[in-house]
Design an enzyme around this catalytic site. Sequence first.
Site, PDB file in Angstrom:
ATOM      1  N   SER A 110       0.796  -1.229   0.000  1.00  0.00           N
ATOM      2  CA  SER A 110       0.000   0.000   0.000  1.00  0.00           C
ATOM      3  C   SER A 110       0.825   1.273   0.000  1.00  0.00           C
ATOM      4  O   SER A 110       0.288   2.350  -0.261  1.00  0.00           O
ATOM      5  CB  SER A 110      -0.940   0.011   1.213  1.00  0.00           C
ATOM      6  OG  SER A 110      -1.887  -1.019   1.110  1.00  0.00           O
ATOM      7  N   THR A 173      -1.368   4.789   3.165  1.00  0.00           N
ATOM      8  CA  THR A 173      -2.102   5.594   2.185  1.00  0.00           C
ATOM      9  C   THR A 173      -2.026   7.085   2.476  1.00  0.00           C
ATOM     10  O   THR A 173      -1.580   7.859   1.623  1.00  0.00           O
ATOM     11  CB  THR A 173      -3.559   5.121   2.085  1.00  0.00           C
ATOM     12  OG1 THR A 173      -3.582   3.794   1.555  1.00  0.00           O
ATOM     13  CG2 THR A 173      -4.371   6.037   1.183  1.00  0.00           C
ATOM     14  N   PHE A 290      -9.356   9.698  16.537  1.00  0.00           N
ATOM     15  CA  PHE A 290     -10.428   9.015  17.247  1.00  0.00           C
ATOM     16  C   PHE A 290     -10.041   7.683  17.884  1.00  0.00           C
ATOM     17  O   PHE A 290     -10.847   7.083  18.582  1.00  0.00           O
ATOM     18  CB  PHE A 290     -11.610   8.817  16.292  1.00  0.00           C
ATOM     19  CG  PHE A 290     -12.105  10.108  15.701  1.00  0.00           C
ATOM     20  CD1 PHE A 290     -12.814  11.013  16.477  1.00  0.00           C
ATOM     21  CD2 PHE A 290     -11.839  10.441  14.376  1.00  0.00           C
ATOM     22  CE1 PHE A 290     -13.267  12.213  15.945  1.00  0.00           C
ATOM     23  CE2 PHE A 290     -12.280  11.630  13.830  1.00  0.00           C
ATOM     24  CZ  PHE A 290     -12.989  12.529  14.614  1.00  0.00           C
ATOM     25  N   GLU A 291      -8.828   7.223  17.641  1.00  0.00           N
ATOM     26  CA  GLU A 291      -8.345   5.985  18.254  1.00  0.00           C
ATOM     27  C   GLU A 291      -6.829   6.088  18.441  1.00  0.00           C
ATOM     28  O   GLU A 291      -6.158   6.818  17.706  1.00  0.00           O
ATOM     29  CB  GLU A 291      -8.653   4.770  17.382  1.00  0.00           C
ATOM     30  CG  GLU A 291     -10.095   4.294  17.423  1.00  0.00           C
ATOM     31  CD  GLU A 291     -10.470   3.642  18.746  1.00  0.00           C
ATOM     32  OE1 GLU A 291      -9.599   3.003  19.378  1.00  0.00           O
ATOM     33  OE2 GLU A 291     -11.640   3.768  19.151  1.00  0.00           O
ATOM     34  N   ASP A 306     -16.828   6.742  18.341  1.00  0.00           N
ATOM     35  CA  ASP A 306     -16.245   6.460  17.028  1.00  0.00           C
ATOM     36  C   ASP A 306     -17.150   6.910  15.887  1.00  0.00           C
ATOM     37  O   ASP A 306     -18.204   6.307  15.658  1.00  0.00           O
ATOM     38  CB  ASP A 306     -15.979   4.958  16.873  1.00  0.00           C
ATOM     39  CG  ASP A 306     -15.084   4.411  17.968  1.00  0.00           C
ATOM     40  OD1 ASP A 306     -14.124   5.107  18.330  1.00  0.00           O
ATOM     41  OD2 ASP A 306     -15.346   3.292  18.447  1.00  0.00           O
ATOM     42  N   GLU A 332      -9.914   7.562   2.626  1.00  0.00           N
ATOM     43  CA  GLU A 332      -9.497   6.158   2.566  1.00  0.00           C
ATOM     44  C   GLU A 332     -10.393   5.265   3.413  1.00  0.00           C
ATOM     45  O   GLU A 332     -10.548   5.479   4.613  1.00  0.00           O
ATOM     46  CB  GLU A 332      -8.056   5.987   3.058  1.00  0.00           C
ATOM     47  CG  GLU A 332      -7.585   4.532   2.941  1.00  0.00           C
ATOM     48  CD  GLU A 332      -6.346   4.208   3.754  1.00  0.00           C
ATOM     49  OE1 GLU A 332      -5.702   3.190   3.439  1.00  0.00           O
ATOM     50  OE2 GLU A 332      -6.024   4.953   4.697  1.00  0.00           O
ATOM     51  N   ASP A 337      -8.856  -3.492   3.784  1.00  0.00           N
ATOM     52  CA  ASP A 337      -7.601  -4.235   3.690  1.00  0.00           C
ATOM     53  C   ASP A 337      -7.340  -5.069   4.936  1.00  0.00           C
ATOM     54  O   ASP A 337      -6.961  -6.242   4.858  1.00  0.00           O
ATOM     55  CB  ASP A 337      -6.470  -3.233   3.468  1.00  0.00           C
ATOM     56  CG  ASP A 337      -5.098  -3.880   3.377  1.00  0.00           C
ATOM     57  OD1 ASP A 337      -4.838  -4.574   2.382  1.00  0.00           O
ATOM     58  OD2 ASP A 337      -4.283  -3.680   4.298  1.00  0.00           O
ATOM     59  N   HIS A 341      -6.840  -9.141   5.318  1.00  0.00           N
ATOM     60  CA  HIS A 341      -5.607  -9.718   5.863  1.00  0.00           C
ATOM     61  C   HIS A 341      -5.901 -10.689   7.008  1.00  0.00           C
ATOM     62  O   HIS A 341      -5.196 -11.690   7.180  1.00  0.00           O
ATOM     63  CB  HIS A 341      -4.671  -8.620   6.362  1.00  0.00           C
ATOM     64  CG  HIS A 341      -3.862  -7.963   5.289  1.00  0.00           C
ATOM     65  ND1 HIS A 341      -3.119  -8.672   4.374  1.00  0.00           N
ATOM     66  CD2 HIS A 341      -3.663  -6.642   4.987  1.00  0.00           C
ATOM     67  CE1 HIS A 341      -2.508  -7.836   3.550  1.00  0.00           C
ATOM     68  NE2 HIS A 341      -2.823  -6.595   3.902  1.00  0.00           N
TER      69      HIS A 341
END
EC number: 3.1.3.1
Length: 524
Positions: A110, A173, A290-291, A306, A332, A337, A341
């Site tokens: 990526s 990204t 936010f995280e 969230d 994004e 993704d 994975h």
Amino acid sequence: MISPFLVLAIGTCLTNSLVPEKEKDPKYWRDQAQETLKYALELQKLNTNVAKNVIMFLGDGMGVSTVTAARILKGQLHHNPGEETRLEMDKFPFVALSKTYNTNAQVPDSAGTATAYLCGVKANEGTVGVSAATERSRCNTTQGNEVTSILRWAKDAGKSVGIVTTTRVNHATPSAAYAHSADRDWYSDNEMPPEALSQGCKDIAYQLMHNIRDIDVIMGGGRKYMYPKNKTDVEYESDEKARGTRLDGLDLVDTWKSFKPRYKHSHFIWNRTELLTLDPHNVDYLLGLFEPGDMQYELNRNNVTDPSLSEMVVVAIQILRKNPKGFFLLVEGGRIDHGHHEGKAKQALHEAVEMDRAIGQAGSLTSSEDTLTVVTADHSHVFTFGGYTPRGNSIFGLAPMLSDTDKKPFTAILYGNGPGYKVVGGERENVSMVDYAHNNYQAQSAVPLRHETHGGEDVAVFSKGPMAHLLHGVHEQNYVPHVMAYAACIGANLGHCAPASSAGSLAAGPLLLALALYPLSVLF
């Protein structure tokens, strides 16, 4: 055990009963085709306006099989069979294919792909914002090989710019939009080797705050990379993994605040409630983290803390569109993704559906007359679905047959490799004995790997708005930002531009139209 032949017979009967009555009439299909033909003929009137605004939606890992499966899921969430559903991106008039390989990799990552579709040059895997002359993890190959992105070109042209992601804001990204790094994993200085630090390379979070100091909107995850090591997180106070990571002692949120003019309205927020109570008219700069790491999956989201991707996109556009010169926004859907994975197709596909929802929201806030919108992916995954499933079969359901080898059922969704490879008693796991509809179910894979891999096939590019017709065939991935820049008259693409009319179009005339259609390889 039920006979495979009986399963097939039952499946055939069910398939016949699932055909909607209207679809049995040939007139339905002929009328639909004629409407599509009418729309296609209207596309001959090309939109050659100047793109005041450019929005790029990047579905990380959103290969064509993911797009198709997400389409079916979207329909089924609305209690329809699913296959006939149209995603928002399906409605875009122009579609192309993008070749995703990195300069040193047949199947890409990526980071190298982000450099291609944001900076306009292909690069090595694992590197961001640098040319192929930079080798991964080698800091001393960075200097002099930096390349700038379309976000920088837009900012230099006086436009507002923004980044919205469901990953960390310093992930692969988004980082290619502002950073120049020999390694995508250098999130903070804590993740960098001593040699790179001694050679003067800066981590990606540091570069986010320093390289382009006036990015108007930044939203996503990644709080912990902004704070000194062991600083307690504002949300997860007892979680050691959520604490700050920085070794240099910097508080990059304070750094961000200090760079903003006092007469401007700058806001740092960390939860959904704060986001939704903002008045966009009174916000000039917004930083939303936010995280501590990546944001939560859409299916796991806490509705208090969230925000969804579509909620972030709406606020971002409301802030950015105040600029009379327009804006560039990178969005994004990054956790598509991650779901793949992990072999968790349900998580991945719900992420894709949410990104499509955000595309629809963006479309309702802008006009295709002056806004170029591009939807694409950086790469695909070894994700597939098949098995002769009947119409309306749950996208997460079983195929209507048993394996003719081990006589066991299998789900329609499968992976070529990944963590879903399971052997029970020396045989393939019987999926009828597990909850394959669970949010975190890991679909079976052919080859055992801890993490499923990317796929190497081309990905789709959907486009609408000014100059969208220039995305029309099979292209190298690095072609995409050149088209966006050409449409917006920014970066190196100024020679063809003329003062806009009241409608915002390029000066009329056959010469300019011919230039617009001339092969862009000649212009760059």
